[in-house]
Design an enzyme around this catalytic site. Structure first.
Site, short mmCIF file in Angstrom:
data_model
loop_
_atom_site.label_atom_id
_atom_site.label_comp_id
_atom_site.label_asym_id
_atom_site.label_seq_id
_atom_site.Cartn_x
_atom_site.Cartn_y
_atom_site.Cartn_z
CG ASP A 112 -2.19 -0.76 0.99
OD1 ASP A 112 -2.28 -1.39 -0.08
OD2 ASP A 112 -3.08 -0.75 1.86
CG ASP B 232 -7.46 26.90 -39.58
OD1 ASP B 232 -7.65 26.33 -40.66
OD2 ASP B 232 -6.50 27.64 -39.35
N GLY C 244 -10.71 18.52 -41.45
CA GLY C 244 -11.08 18.45 -42.85
C GLY C 244 -9.97 18.10 -43.82
CG MET C 245 -5.71 19.68 -45.83
SD MET C 245 -6.36 19.51 -47.51
CE MET C 245 -7.04 21.16 -47.76
#
Length: 533
Positions: free
Chosen positions: A39, A319, A454-455
Site C-alpha cells: 500500500d 480553421d 477536414g484537410m
C-alpha cells in the site's frame, strides 16, 4: 444494502491517498500510513509523476504477522517517535487505511500515547476520514480543513492568531496540491492574473505552504478555491469563523475567466461599501480598493481576450469553424468536466453529446452546471458504463481521463486528456496551465488537435493513408470476409485512391447481399451496374 464489487480501475483512489497528497504538499510535514506492504506505492507514484528531487515525506508503518500477533500500538508509536527524531517535522499526520479499520485499531489512542512519550515540539494529528464512506478527493478536502482548523484553534489558544488584514488587498489560494492535474501551472497563472489586477497572494495551501503560517490565513481579504474537489470545506470554515468571503468560480475558458474577474470586482465593491466608517485602517482599505478598481476590470478583460488569449480569435477563424457541429464526449472530475463542457459548447461550437463526472458526491452541482450545454449527463464511477456510452454515441472526439484515452484507442477515436487520473505525459515539464488567459490558448490547442480535421481527412482519403499499390493489394487480399480473384484485385488497383475504398465497400456490400464469398471481375461489374441502376 450495497453489494461489494471488486474494482480493478478507480477514477478516485481510496481515502488514504487524499490524506497523503495533502500532507505531502505541505513543507516539513510527515505522514505515517498504517498499512500492509504494497500500500506504500504512493511514494513511488508521487516521486515519478511530480519528478520530485527529494524523498516523499511518507512512511509506511507495515502491518505484518508480528503486528497481527502482538498488536500495532508499539510499532506505530515507535515509528512516530523515530520520524520525529529523524525529520524534526512541524506536524506528523497518522493516516488510517482500510486495513487499520478492518483490524479495529484505536489510532487516536496511539497518537495520544505518542504525544505523552515524545519530548519534541512537533504536533501529531490523526486524519479524521472514514475509509468506507469517502474517496480520495473527499478525504483530501476533509484533511486540509482538519489541519487548518487544528492550527487556527491552536493559534487562538496561544493568542497569536493574526486578525489584522494585510496592508494591500490580498487573497489566499486554497486547494492546490501534489498530483493535481496541471495544478502547479494553474497556480502560477492564477498568481499572474491576480498580480495584473493589483491583488497580492497571502498564502497558498497546501502546496508549498508551512503549517506554521496557517495562523496568517485571516490576514487575507478573501479566499480563492480554483477546484471544487479540494479546498471548499476550508473556505466555508474560514467564512463561518472569520466572515472571509470566497470565490469558487474556476477561471477556465474565456467566459469563466471573465466571470471570475467580475466576481472579484463585485466582492471588492461590496467590501468598500462596508468599510466607509473611515477609521485609519478602513480608510487605507478603501484607498486600496479604489486604486484597484481604477484599473477598469472590463477593459482588462477585453484586452486580455483580444491580445493575450488567442482562443477568442481562433474560435471565429475558418480553421475552428471546421469543428462546428462535431460531436464530443466529456468525462472527468466535476470541475474540469463542467468547464470543458461549457468551453466546447459556448466558445467553440462543438456539440457535446454527453458530459459526465465520477464525482458522485458533487452530482447535483455538476448537473446544474452542464444542463443545457449537452445532450446527456452521466454520473458514474464505473468505467465500463463510460466505455459503453462512448461506443453507443460514436463521437468524433473524447475529452476525459487516461481511461477514456484507452477507450478512444480501442475505438479509434481521438482523446484529449482534461482531468485526473492521468499518466506521466500529463505532468508536463513545460508551462501548460488550464486556468486564466494562457489556459484558454492551451485548451484551444488541445481541442483542435484532438480532432481529425477536414484537410487531414481529405488527404487520407485521396492518398488512402499514403499506401502504395502493393500495400493496397496486400490489405485487400488479407481481408478475411471475402476472397478477391487476381483479376478483380488488379482492376481495384486501377481505381484512383480517393474513391478506391468506397468502391471496395460497395462491391463487398453487393457480394454480401448476393451470398457471394469470392469476388471476381464479373461481380465487380455487376455491382457497378446495380449501383448505376
Amino acid at each position: 444494502m450495497e453489494t461489494m464489487k471488486l474494482a480493478y480501475w478507480m477514477y478516485a483512489g481510496p481515502a488514504h491517498l487524499g490524506t497523503l497528497r495533502v500532507a505531502s504538499s505541505f513543507k516539513n510535514v510527515h505522514a505515517i500510513m498504517h498499512a500492509p506492504l504494497g500500500d506504500d506505492y504512493f511514494n513511488v507514484m508521487r516521486s515519478m509523476l511530480e519528478r520530485e528531487r527529494d524523498f516523499t515525506p511518507v512512511t509506511a508503518s507495515i502491518v505484518d504477522r508480528h503486528v497481527l500477533a502482538r498488536g500495532s500500538q508499539e510499532k506505530v508509536v515507535d515509528n512516530i517517535a523515530r520520524k520525529d527524531k529523524e525529520e524534526r517535522p512541524d506536524l506528523i499526520v497518522l493516516t488510517p487505511t482500510c486495513t487499520s479499520s478492518i483490524l479495529q485499531e484505536d489510532l487516536q489512542n496511539f497518537v495520544n500515547r505518542a504525544l505523552t512519550l515524545k519530548d519534541s515540539q512537533a504536533d501529531v494529528l490523526l486524519a479524521d476520514v472514514n475509509h468506507y464512506r469517502v474517496n480520495e478527493f473527499q478525504a483530501a478536502d476533509r484533511t486540509l480543513e482538519q489541519i487548518i482548523r487544528f492550527y487556527i484553534e491552536k493559534a487562538k489558544y496561544k493568542k497569536n492568531l493574526q486578525f489584522s488584514k494585510t496592508p494591500k488587498i490580498s487573497a489566499n489560494i486554497l486547494g492546490v496540491f501534489t498530483l493535481g492535474f496541471h495544478n502547479m501551472h494553474d497556480c502560477r497563472e492564477l498568481k499572474r492574473l491576480l498580480s495584473d489586477l493589483g491583488i497580492e497572494v497571502n498564502e497558498i495551501l497546501p502546496e508549498g505552504g508551512n503549517v506554521t503560517n496557517i495562523q496568517n490565513l485571516p490576514k487575507a481579504h478573501f479566499n480563492i478555491v480554483p477546484y471544487r474537489e479540494v479546498g471548499l470545506m476550508t473556505a466555508i470554515y474560514l467564512k463561518n469563523e472569520f466572515q472571509m468571503p470566497y470565490i469558487s468560480t474556476t477561471p477556465m475558458g474565456i467566459l469563466n475567466t471573465a466571470q471570475f474577474i467580475h466576481e472579484i470586482e463585485m466582492l471588492l465593491k461590496f467590501e468598500r461599501t462596508n468599510n466607509l466608517q473611515q477609521t485609519p485602517q478602513q480608510k487605507n482599505f478603501v484607498e486600496q480598493i479604489d486604486s484597484i478598481l481604477e484599473k477598469n476590470f472590463q477593459k482588462y478583460i477585453n484586452d486580455q481576450t483580444r491580445f493575450v488569449s488567442q482562443a477568442a480569435w481562433f474560435s471565429r477563424s475558418i480553421d475552428c469553424q471546421n469543428l462546428t457541429g462535431k460531436r464530443a464526449v466529456v468525462f472527468g472530475d466535476a470541475t474540469h468536466a463542467a468547464c470543458i463542457t461549457k468551453i466546447l459548447a459556448c466558445e467553440m461550437g462543438i456539440r457535446v453529446v454527453c458530459s459526465g463526472t465520477y464525482c458522485k458526491h458533487d452530482a447535483d452541482w455538476f448537473r446544474e452546471q452542464v444542463t443545457g450545454f449537452c445532450d446527456e449527463i452521466l454520473i458514474t464511477e464505473d468505467h465500463t458504463q463510460v466505455g459503453d456510452m462512448i461506443a453507443r454515441l460514436e463521437p468524433a472526439a473524447i475529452f476525459g481521463t487516461q481511461m477514456e484515452r484507452h477507450v478512444g484507442k480501442r475505438f479509434d477515436i481521438p482523446c484529449g486528456v482534461i482531468s485526473a487520473p492521468v499518466h506521466i505525459q500529463n505532468f508536463p515539464l513545460g508551462y501548460r496551465p488550464f486556468l486564466g488567459y494562457e489556459g484558454t490558448n492551451q485548451i484551444a490547442d488541445l481541442v483542435y488537435n484532438s480532432f481529425t480535421l477536414g484537410m487531414e481527412d481529405h488527404l487520407l482519403e485521396i492518398f488512402n493513408g499514403h499506401d502504395t499499390k502493393e500495400s493496397v493489394l496486400k490489405s485487400s487480399s488479407n481481408d478475411g470476409s471475402f476472397e478477391w480473384s487476381a483479376d478483380a484485385l488488379q482492376e481495384l488497383s486501377r481505381i484512383p485512391g480517393f474513391v478506391r475504398g468506397k468502391v471496395k465497400r460497395n462491391v463487398e456490400k453487393f457480394a454480401r447481399q448476393n451470398n457471394k464469398q469470392c469476388i471476381t471481375l464479373e461481380i465487380m461489374f455487376a455491382a457497378k451496374e446495380s449501383i448505376n441502376a
